[in-house]
Enzyme design. Sequence first.
Site, PDB file in Angstrom:
ATOM      1  N   ARG A 146       0.831  -1.198   0.000  1.00  0.00           N
ATOM      2  CA  ARG A 146       0.000   0.000   0.000  1.00  0.00           C
ATOM      3  C   ARG A 146       0.869   1.252   0.000  1.00  0.00           C
ATOM      4  O   ARG A 146       2.032   1.216   0.398  1.00  0.00           O
ATOM      5  CB  ARG A 146      -0.909   0.017   1.241  1.00  0.00           C
ATOM      6  CG  ARG A 146      -1.826  -1.184   1.365  1.00  0.00           C
ATOM      7  CD  ARG A 146      -2.580  -1.141   2.686  1.00  0.00           C
ATOM      8  NE  ARG A 146      -3.508  -2.270   2.827  1.00  0.00           N
ATOM      9  CZ  ARG A 146      -3.208  -3.419   3.425  1.00  0.00           C
ATOM     10  NH1 ARG A 146      -1.976  -3.597   3.930  1.00  0.00           N
ATOM     11  NH2 ARG A 146      -4.092  -4.387   3.516  1.00  0.00           N
ATOM     12  N   LYS A 170      -1.646  -2.643   8.053  1.00  0.00           N
ATOM     13  CA  LYS A 170      -2.735  -2.134   8.872  1.00  0.00           C
ATOM     14  C   LYS A 170      -2.715  -2.794  10.244  1.00  0.00           C
ATOM     15  O   LYS A 170      -2.370  -3.959  10.384  1.00  0.00           O
ATOM     16  CB  LYS A 170      -4.077  -2.411   8.182  1.00  0.00           C
ATOM     17  CG  LYS A 170      -4.303  -1.555   6.929  1.00  0.00           C
ATOM     18  CD  LYS A 170      -5.684  -1.806   6.345  1.00  0.00           C
ATOM     19  CE  LYS A 170      -5.952  -0.881   5.174  1.00  0.00           C
ATOM     20  NZ  LYS A 170      -7.300  -1.100   4.605  1.00  0.00           N
ATOM     21  N   HIS A 240      -2.885   2.670  -5.667  1.00  0.00           N
ATOM     22  CA  HIS A 240      -3.733   1.495  -5.443  1.00  0.00           C
ATOM     23  C   HIS A 240      -3.929   0.689  -6.728  1.00  0.00           C
ATOM     24  O   HIS A 240      -4.056  -0.545  -6.667  1.00  0.00           O
ATOM     25  CB  HIS A 240      -5.093   1.896  -4.886  1.00  0.00           C
ATOM     26  CG  HIS A 240      -5.964   0.712  -4.578  1.00  0.00           C
ATOM     27  ND1 HIS A 240      -5.721  -0.117  -3.507  1.00  0.00           N
ATOM     28  CD2 HIS A 240      -7.035   0.193  -5.225  1.00  0.00           C
ATOM     29  CE1 HIS A 240      -6.621  -1.093  -3.495  1.00  0.00           C
ATOM     30  NE2 HIS A 240      -7.422  -0.928  -4.522  1.00  0.00           N
ATOM     31  N   ARG A 243      -1.172  -1.688  -6.938  1.00  0.00           N
ATOM     32  CA  ARG A 243      -1.422  -2.827  -6.038  1.00  0.00           C
ATOM     33  C   ARG A 243      -2.393  -3.803  -6.710  1.00  0.00           C
ATOM     34  O   ARG A 243      -2.201  -5.020  -6.666  1.00  0.00           O
ATOM     35  CB  ARG A 243      -1.995  -2.291  -4.722  1.00  0.00           C
ATOM     36  CG  ARG A 243      -2.357  -3.346  -3.677  1.00  0.00           C
ATOM     37  CD  ARG A 243      -2.697  -2.617  -2.373  1.00  0.00           C
ATOM     38  NE  ARG A 243      -3.400  -3.443  -1.408  1.00  0.00           N
ATOM     39  CZ  ARG A 243      -2.823  -4.278  -0.547  1.00  0.00           C
ATOM     40  NH1 ARG A 243      -1.512  -4.419  -0.558  1.00  0.00           N
ATOM     41  NH2 ARG A 243      -3.535  -4.964   0.327  1.00  0.00           N
ATOM     42  N   HIS A 266      -3.740  -9.092   3.410  1.00  0.00           N
ATOM     43  CA  HIS A 266      -5.166  -9.114   3.709  1.00  0.00           C
ATOM     44  C   HIS A 266      -5.442 -10.024   4.898  1.00  0.00           C
ATOM     45  O   HIS A 266      -4.807 -11.069   5.058  1.00  0.00           O
ATOM     46  CB  HIS A 266      -5.967  -9.618   2.500  1.00  0.00           C
ATOM     47  CG  HIS A 266      -6.104  -8.607   1.412  1.00  0.00           C
ATOM     48  ND1 HIS A 266      -6.347  -8.943   0.099  1.00  0.00           N
ATOM     49  CD2 HIS A 266      -6.037  -7.249   1.429  1.00  0.00           C
ATOM     50  CE1 HIS A 266      -6.411  -7.856  -0.638  1.00  0.00           C
ATOM     51  NE2 HIS A 266      -6.234  -6.817   0.154  1.00  0.00           N
ATOM     52  N   TYR A 275      -9.804  -9.127  -6.552  1.00  0.00           N
ATOM     53  CA  TYR A 275      -8.812  -9.011  -7.609  1.00  0.00           C
ATOM     54  C   TYR A 275      -8.926 -10.124  -8.646  1.00  0.00           C
ATOM     55  O   TYR A 275      -8.181 -10.137  -9.622  1.00  0.00           O
ATOM     56  CB  TYR A 275      -7.397  -9.030  -7.018  1.00  0.00           C
ATOM     57  CG  TYR A 275      -7.109  -7.859  -6.119  1.00  0.00           C
ATOM     58  CD1 TYR A 275      -6.885  -6.587  -6.635  1.00  0.00           C
ATOM     59  CD2 TYR A 275      -7.071  -8.025  -4.730  1.00  0.00           C
ATOM     60  CE1 TYR A 275      -6.639  -5.512  -5.793  1.00  0.00           C
ATOM     61  CE2 TYR A 275      -6.810  -6.954  -3.888  1.00  0.00           C
ATOM     62  CZ  TYR A 275      -6.598  -5.708  -4.429  1.00  0.00           C
ATOM     63  OH  TYR A 275      -6.354  -4.645  -3.604  1.00  0.00           O
TER      64      TYR A 275
END
Length: 297
Positions: A146, A170, A240, A243, A266, A275
């Site tokens: 990211r 994250k 993004h 990505r 994720h 995706y």
Amino acid sequence: MALTEFISYLSLEKNYSSHTVNAYKKDLQDFQEFCSERYEEPNIDNIGYPIIRSWIVSLSEKDTSNRTINRKIASLKAYYKFLQRTGEIGVTPLAKHKALKMSKKIEIPFSEQEMNLVLSSIAYSDDFEGSRDKLIIHILYCTGMRRAELINLKINDFDDAANTIKVLGKRNKERIIPILNETKQLYAEYIAKRNNLEKIQDFEYIFLSKSGNKMYETLVYRIINKYFNDVSAKVKKSPHILRHTFATHLLNKGADLNSVKELLGHSSLASTQVYTHNSIAELKKVHMSSHPRSGKK
């Protein structure tokens, strides 16, 4: 009102990024402003659902997208759940709220040809900024990280001997991503120029502005647009999308979905499955061109 405590909770306990915390804060302040102006009630802690519904109608009348409205309501939901946990309220006013329907958002990745043009055909300037910009594009495409993860990379995160790079994702979740030999070469070239900057303010971070300060998010966005404007007609060109391109190209080449999930950082497979749209499109194309019954010669 417990808004200040809630913001501290998001930052200190949930470990949300400053960008995410500010987004929550703005959504709540927007609702607070609406309540104050429309109902002369600046305290949103004990607001009923009819007022929230009128805010939704007001946003819709301003042509705010359902996606944005749902995000704002999600901020309110999180706030009222916090008030429940702290005993400030008994029942959240959003207990029976249903999210607005949204059309599926399909983001179109860059093609392999577009990526090859940006990384192999463009003449980058032979200075600090040219080396930095090429490395940024290369790392975003070859690791799928990211934008926030990129700008927070530190010198110690790059392990040249192990051919890996450590990423803080994250909620402060760490992951290790393998890197290519080309990445190492571009990194070495960039660091040599970076170390020759007149003044470095944030030495621990890999990516800096030409003034020697830590890279900031809008600069990364401008870099992506600057180079991709020359090779791509796609409307959206952003970190993004790189990505998204990383994940799509891996899946098109037969990569395992779980492996891509781990590389992207994720927490659930459902996040990675978005995706697969373009991978399925690629499979359909191969199927139509290769199957004996497709009618193609």
